[in-house]
Design an enzyme around this catalytic site. Structure first.
Site, PDB file in Angstrom:
ATOM      1  N   CYS A  42       4.488  -2.475 -10.899  1.00 25.49           N
ATOM      2  CA  CYS A  42       3.142  -2.687 -10.355  1.00 25.49           C
ATOM      3  C   CYS A  42       2.618  -4.071 -10.716  1.00 25.49           C
ATOM      4  O   CYS A  42       2.156  -4.826  -9.859  1.00 25.49           O
ATOM      5  CB  CYS A  42       2.218  -1.594 -10.889  1.00 25.49           C
TER       6      CYS A  42
ATOM      7  N   CYS B  82       2.064  -3.684  -6.811  1.00 24.38           N
ATOM      8  CA  CYS B  82       0.646  -3.639  -6.430  1.00 24.38           C
ATOM      9  C   CYS B  82      -0.105  -4.958  -6.628  1.00 24.38           C
ATOM     10  O   CYS B  82      -0.827  -5.401  -5.726  1.00 24.38           O
ATOM     11  CB  CYS B  82      -0.109  -2.593  -7.250  1.00 24.38           C
TER      12      CYS B  82
ATOM     13  N   LYS C 281       1.164  -8.078  -4.627  1.00 23.70           N
ATOM     14  CA  LYS C 281       1.002  -7.686  -3.221  1.00 23.70           C
ATOM     15  C   LYS C 281      -0.465  -7.765  -2.798  1.00 23.70           C
ATOM     16  O   LYS C 281      -0.801  -8.347  -1.768  1.00 23.70           O
ATOM     17  CB  LYS C 281       1.569  -6.257  -3.056  1.00 23.70           C
TER      18      LYS C 281
ATOM     19  N   TYR D 238       5.516   1.398   3.799  1.00 26.72           N
ATOM     20  CA  TYR D 238       4.360   0.571   3.522  1.00 26.72           C
ATOM     21  C   TYR D 238       4.704  -0.750   2.847  1.00 26.72           C
ATOM     22  O   TYR D 238       4.045  -1.762   3.088  1.00 26.72           O
ATOM     23  CB  TYR D 238       3.242   1.354   2.832  1.00 26.72           C
TER      24      TYR D 238
ATOM     25  N   GLU E  89       3.242  -4.048   4.520  1.00 29.22           N
ATOM     26  CA  GLU E  89       2.311  -4.859   3.728  1.00 29.22           C
ATOM     27  C   GLU E  89       2.836  -6.291   3.592  1.00 29.22           C
ATOM     28  O   GLU E  89       2.073  -7.253   3.742  1.00 29.22           O
ATOM     29  CB  GLU E  89       2.123  -4.236   2.341  1.00 29.22           C
TER      30      GLU E  89
ATOM     31  N   HIS F  23     -26.498   2.159   5.073  1.00 28.22           N
ATOM     32  CA  HIS F  23     -26.500   1.337   6.278  1.00 28.22           C
ATOM     33  C   HIS F  23     -26.666  -0.124   5.919  1.00 28.22           C
ATOM     34  O   HIS F  23     -27.467  -0.426   5.027  1.00 28.22           O
ATOM     35  CB  HIS F  23     -27.648   1.792   7.186  1.00 28.22           C
TER      36      HIS F  23
ATOM     37  N   GLU G 138     -20.324   4.533   6.124  1.00 28.63           N
ATOM     38  CA  GLU G 138     -21.321   5.474   6.659  1.00 28.63           C
ATOM     39  C   GLU G 138     -20.819   6.155   7.940  1.00 28.63           C
ATOM     40  O   GLU G 138     -21.279   7.242   8.288  1.00 28.63           O
ATOM     41  CB  GLU G 138     -22.654   4.769   6.925  1.00 28.63           C
TER      42      GLU G 138
END
Ligand code: FAD
Ligand code: NA7
Length: 512
Positions: free
Chosen positions: A76, A81, A84, A218, A222, A487, A492
């Protein structure tokens, strides 16, 4: 040098006497020895030490085929991670510069990206994390050993330095957390010789240039996403489908967005060979299995992202009777992370059937340490873990895909609420929002318990993390829509979902 044999093992005199002493006295050097200093191993060892256990952690990085190597912290931190996400962020900034012009920022001349500057900054940050992990281990009184670990027996670990010097450690319990490494398609001529993997791309000091990415999970998407975002000509070779295991409608939106933003996709294509031309370029031949025709193109780099595999053979597990999955080579573990040999445990990517994600490895490691120290009986809950694909248009999800919900509950027993929405930020920037989509899969009856949530859009990872808490605790569609939104946000839109797929009504959100 005198050697002693037990089963298939030959031990040096010191090892032999250390084991005999341990057997006679019942005393171990450590309460816990962890092999592997990545996400799971570090979390487990630090937690155990904090609970008063005497702990050692062995971490050793075998350089990649291309010679890339890195420090403490595992996949990672060094080749996963972290680099990346930072390269994803680099690509997003490039697109933000374009947006900025529409918002009135005066940016003279064409904007270009310098790979070396990015790589140096990312690599420096990784080195600071490597250092931080060492300091933390020291602070928490975990003995860190830069040794390659191998099991000698169920309470004994042999650690080798790069030069081959051996250290023997005995422990009451041993945790294996050695993760996995990228695979190469060794049957493809030139693949190993001329290609690289995710173990290399983040450590390149020069731009990879025009790149072919092989694979469509992925990791592949990615990498292809940020390479395209950095302005590099990028092609993805897809053997079957993209993002296997994820909701396929969402996967389609992700690849459509990538295609619309410059990534080339070659579908139903399998690589045949890679050759280096006199010019130094790589000539790749692949077959379009739909037409049976071979295709040829030249690239400066080929990135294999065709899956990962554990290095269990090097750990000496089979000689001890540790049960492995014969196909994947991963360790079979029970719900409490116990292997088939008492006193031996495993966490993280090395375990069969566990999600290959950092937060699950960390949490599983911590909980295991607490159980081994007698602090708790709590098991790791691997259900309902949220995740995000960090493609240029992020895709976050938790729970079942629509396909999984249909096959588990039946098409008539689920209700799918959905919306195509336009992030406010896209309006002034005049960005196309065709692939910004939300889908919430629910039970059809009762309070309509939510079975799966999916969102593509800016910051989908952040949005999904928040909603995953409600999901973990059994949220229903009614609770979702009774939540007052913030908002103006993308998140939302989840609280405003009111169109079901079954209704056939237009799911495009209009107005505020
Ligand atoms: P690892 O982190 O792999 O650590 C294992 C350690 O053990 C390594 O340091 C290894 O060198 C060492 N080791 C191996 N053998 C020995 C031995 N014999 N003796 C001593 N040490 C040994 N997950 C996410 O959650 N989010 C993401 O965005 C994400 N992105 C990713 C991107 C990429 C490109 C990749 C490849 C992975 C990504 N992952 C992501 C997955 C994540 O990195 C892994 O799930 C996680 O690192 C697994 O942790 P682990 O402790 O099982 O193993
Ligand atoms: P995955 O999830 O195992 O996916 C491998 C991808 O590579 C998938 O798209 C495969 O296609 C494809 N693949 C596999 N072998 C080949 C060959 N020989 N030729 C062409 N394409 C191939 O691997 P990742 O590396 O992306 O991710 C692994 C984990 O690492 C992930 O869970 C993260 O947590 C970190 P298929 O679908 O099989 O046709």
């Amino acid at each position: 040098m005198a050697a002693f044999c037990r089963g298939r093992h030959r031990w040096k005199r010191n090892t032999y006497f250390q084991i005999i002493t341990r057997n006679l006295t019942g005393k171990f050097d450590y309460d816990l020895v962890v092999i592997g200093g990545g996400s799971g191993g570090l979390a487990c060892s630090k937690e155990a030490a904090q609970l008063g256990q005497k702990v050692a952690v062995l971490d050793y990085v075998e350089p990649s085929v291309k010679g890339s190597k890195w420090g403490l912290g595992g996949t990672c931190v060094n080749v996963g991670c972290i680099p990346k996400k930072l390269m994803h962020q680099t690509a997003l900034l490039g697109s933000a510069v374009e947006d900025a012009k529409k918002y009135g920022w005066q940016i003279p001349g064409p904007v270009s990206h310098d790979w070396s500057t990015m790589a140096e900054a990312v690599q420096n940050y990784i080195r600071s994390l490597n250092w931080g992990h060492r300091v933390q281990l020291q602070d928490k009184k975990v003995k860190y050993l830069n040794l390659k670990g191998r099991l000698v027996d169920d309470h004994t670990v042999s650690g080798l330095t790069r030069a081959g010097k051996e250290t023997i450690l005995t422990a009451r319990n041993i945790v294996i957390a050695t993760g996995g490494r990228p695979k190469y398609p060794t049957h493809v001529p030139g693949a190993v010789e001329h290609g690289m993997t995710s173990d290399d791309i983040f450590w390149l000091n020069e731009s990879p240039g025009k790149t072919l990415v092989v694979g469509a999970s992925y990791v592949a998407l990615e990498c292809a996403g940020f390479l395209t975002g950095l302005g590099l000509d990028t092609t993805v070779l897809v053997r079957s489908i993209a993002l296997r295991g994820f909701d396929q409608q969402m996967a389609g939106l992700v690849t459509d967005h990538m295609r619309d933003h410059g990534t080339t996709f070659c579908w139903r294509s399998v690589p045949r060979r890679v050759e280096r031309l006199g010019s130094g370029e790589l000539q790749v031949t692949w077959t379009d299995t739909g037409t049976g025709q071979d295709q040829v193109d030249t690239f400066q780099s080929v990135l294999w992202a065709v899956g990962r595999a554990p290095e269990t053979r090097a750990l000496g597990l089979e000689g001890l009777g540790v049960r492995l999955n014969q196909d994947t080579g991963k360790i079979l573990v029970a719900a409490d992370e116990a292997t088939s040999v008492p006193g031996l445990y495993a966490v993280g990517d090395i375990c069969q059937g566990r999600p290959e994600l950092t937060p699950t490895a960390i949490r599983a490691g911590r909980l295991l340490a607490r159980r081994l120290a007698g602090q708790t009986a709590q098991l790791m809950n691997y259900d309902n873990v949220a995740t995000t694909v960090f493609t240029p248009l992020e895709y976050g999800c938790v729970g079942l895909s629509e396909e999984e919900a249909e096959s588990k509950h039946g098409k008539d027993s689920i209700e799918v609420y959905h919306a195509f929405y336009k992030p406010l930020e896209f309006t002034v920037a005049e960005k196309d929002a065709s692939q910004c989509y939300i889908k919430v899969v629910c039970e059809r009856g009762g309070d309509q318990k939510i079975l799966g949530m999916h969102i593509t859009g800016p910051n989908a990872g952040e949005v999904t993390q928040g909603f995953s808490m409600g999901f973990q605790w059994g949220a229903t569609y009614r609770q979702l829509v009774e939540t007052v939104g913030i908002h103006p946000t993308c998140a939302e839109e989840l609280t405003k979902l009111n169109i079901s797929k079954r209704s056939g009504l237009d799911a495009t959100v209009t107005g505020c």
